[in-house]
Design a protein around this motif. Structure first.
Motif, short mmCIF file in Angstrom:
data_model
loop_
_atom_site.label_atom_id
_atom_site.label_comp_id
_atom_site.label_asym_id
_atom_site.label_seq_id
_atom_site.Cartn_x
_atom_site.Cartn_y
_atom_site.Cartn_z
N GLY A 275 -19.79 60.11 52.78
CA GLY A 275 -19.78 59.04 53.79
C GLY A 275 -18.96 57.84 53.34
N PHE A 276 -19.09 57.51 52.05
CA PHE A 276 -18.32 56.39 51.51
C PHE A 276 -16.83 56.73 51.50
CE2 PHE A 276 -22.53 56.33 49.44
CZ PHE A 276 -22.96 55.07 49.81
N ALA A 277 -16.51 57.94 51.01
CA ALA A 277 -15.11 58.38 50.96
C ALA A 277 -14.50 58.30 52.35
CB ALA A 277 -15.03 59.80 50.42
N GLN A 278 -15.23 58.81 53.33
CA GLN A 278 -14.79 58.79 54.72
C GLN A 278 -14.48 57.37 55.19
OE1 GLN A 278 -15.58 57.52 58.63
NE2 GLN A 278 -17.11 57.37 57.04
N GLN A 279 -15.34 56.39 54.79
CA GLN A 279 -15.14 55.02 55.27
C GLN A 279 -13.88 54.39 54.67
OE1 GLN A 279 -17.50 54.73 57.48
NE2 GLN A 279 -16.30 53.10 58.41
N TYR A 280 -13.63 54.63 53.39
CA TYR A 280 -12.40 54.12 52.78
C TYR A 280 -11.19 54.75 53.47
CZ TYR A 280 -15.44 52.39 48.99
OH TYR A 280 -16.41 51.74 48.27
N LEU A 281 -11.29 56.05 53.78
CA LEU A 281 -10.16 56.75 54.42
C LEU A 281 -9.93 56.24 55.85
CD1 LEU A 281 -10.91 60.39 53.22
CD2 LEU A 281 -8.90 59.02 52.57
N PHE A 282 -11.04 56.07 56.60
CA PHE A 282 -10.95 55.61 57.99
C PHE A 282 -10.29 54.23 58.03
CE2 PHE A 282 -12.71 53.36 61.72
CZ PHE A 282 -12.49 54.26 62.73
N TYR A 283 -10.75 53.34 57.17
CA TYR A 283 -10.23 51.96 57.16
C TYR A 283 -8.76 51.94 56.75
CZ TYR A 283 -10.12 46.93 56.12
OH TYR A 283 -9.82 45.59 56.10
#
Ligand code: 8HG
Length: 292
Positions: A275-283
């Motif tokens: 979930g954290f990895a996804q958020q850095y990627l999305f941003y």
């Protein structure tokens, strides 16, 4: 803990020596829809039936319009401040491809928001753009939420299920949500009718939670991942929308890979930090408008 201690003042609390927290990163990384930047560079938001204003001053975080008691009962968990994000970032940065995104969004924290509000918000998010999502949620709040005055403005809380359960499809259409109106109506009825359904789903493990959420109308795998990540502390979630798909194609996978396969690939790779990895990627993908 990502802070040293809390000091209580007149109408605000001071969180001393805050770490891994940047206002823009937290509030503009895509996870929330009820925060807005002010001309002074602070952010004002509505959550848990309250309006607060947040500022970063030196190494401290200032939360206005609240008390130490509220901080301990609400904001400590809302801002996920018990978690050490340095550890998360160190682990994810071992992957040189991901490091770039982690550095870019280094002050992101995953907010722990209210399940009912997030359920409805992410039903609205399907095939929608963030400014429109924000506007539609704001309209729903204005019509059926509670009014709160702060400084010279009026804010509106997100309504409780009790306030929405008797609304019609036409009522929701009047908020600009289009084809999602019937999903919202159906979901409100279901949540209202079944006592504690969201608490039950919250208590499930990550995989079961993902399945249970998809029993609501208008909730597919991607929306379910967002709901469990942003309101139920399920950090193995890996929501794959257009931006995360582009980021994953940019860094890791072939263009013809399905969303389902990208989700599996991400979860295998990042495990409980997905979930954290996804958020850095999305941003990173959204702010840099990456195209593949
Ligand atoms: O934080 C988010 N992560 C992902 N993966 N998708 C998101 C987030 N926030 C958000 O609004 N979305 C979706 O992206 C909803 C919508 O489909 C689109 C808006 O850019």
């Amino acid at each position: 803990m990502d802070f040293q201690n809390v000091e209580s003042k007149d109408n605000y609390v001071l969180i001393k020596n805050i770490k891994n927290f940047e206002l823009e990163h937290v509030f503009e990384c895509g996870q929330c829809f009820r925060w807005n930047k002010t001309e002074q560079g602070t952010f004002i938001g509505v959550a848990f039936g309250k309006v607060i204003e947040v500022e970063k001053k030196d190494n401290n975080l200032v939360i206005y319009n609240t008390t130490e008691e509220e901080f301990n009962n609400i904001w400590l968990d809302y801002f996920n401040l018990r978690r050490d994000y340095k550890e998360i970032k160190e682990e994810l940065s071992e992957d040189p491809l991901l490091k770039k995104s982690v550095d870019f969004g280094n002050g992101i924290r995953i907010l722990k928001q209210e399940p009912f509000e997030i359920l409805i918000s992410f039903i609205i998010s399907a095939n929608n753009r963030i400014p429109m999502i924000k506007r539609e949620i704001n309209t729903i709040s204005k019509k059926w939420g509670k009014e709160i005055k702060y400084k010279d403005d009026i804010y509106y809380t997100f309504p409780k299920v009790e306030d929405l359960q008797d609304k019609t499809i036409e009522d929701f259409e009047g908020c600009g949500v289009g084809f999602r109106a019937k999903y919202i109506k159906d979901t409100c009825e279901k949540v209202y009718a079944s006592d504690n359904i969201l608490e039950y789903i919250y208590s499930c493990d990550d995989d079961k939670c993902h399945i249970e959420l998809q029993k609501f109308m208008g909730v597919g795998p991607k929306v379910a991942d967002c709901i469990m990540l942003f309101s139920m502390e399920k950090y193995s979630a890996f929501p794959v929308d257009v931006w995360v798909k582009r980021a994953m194609m940019h860094f890791y996978v072939a263009p013809d890979v399905s969303l389902k396969k990208i989700r599996e690939f991400g979860r295998d790779k990042f495990g409980n930090l997905s979930g954290f990895a996804q958020q850095y990627l999305f941003y990173y993908a959204r702010e840099n408008n990456i195209n593949v």
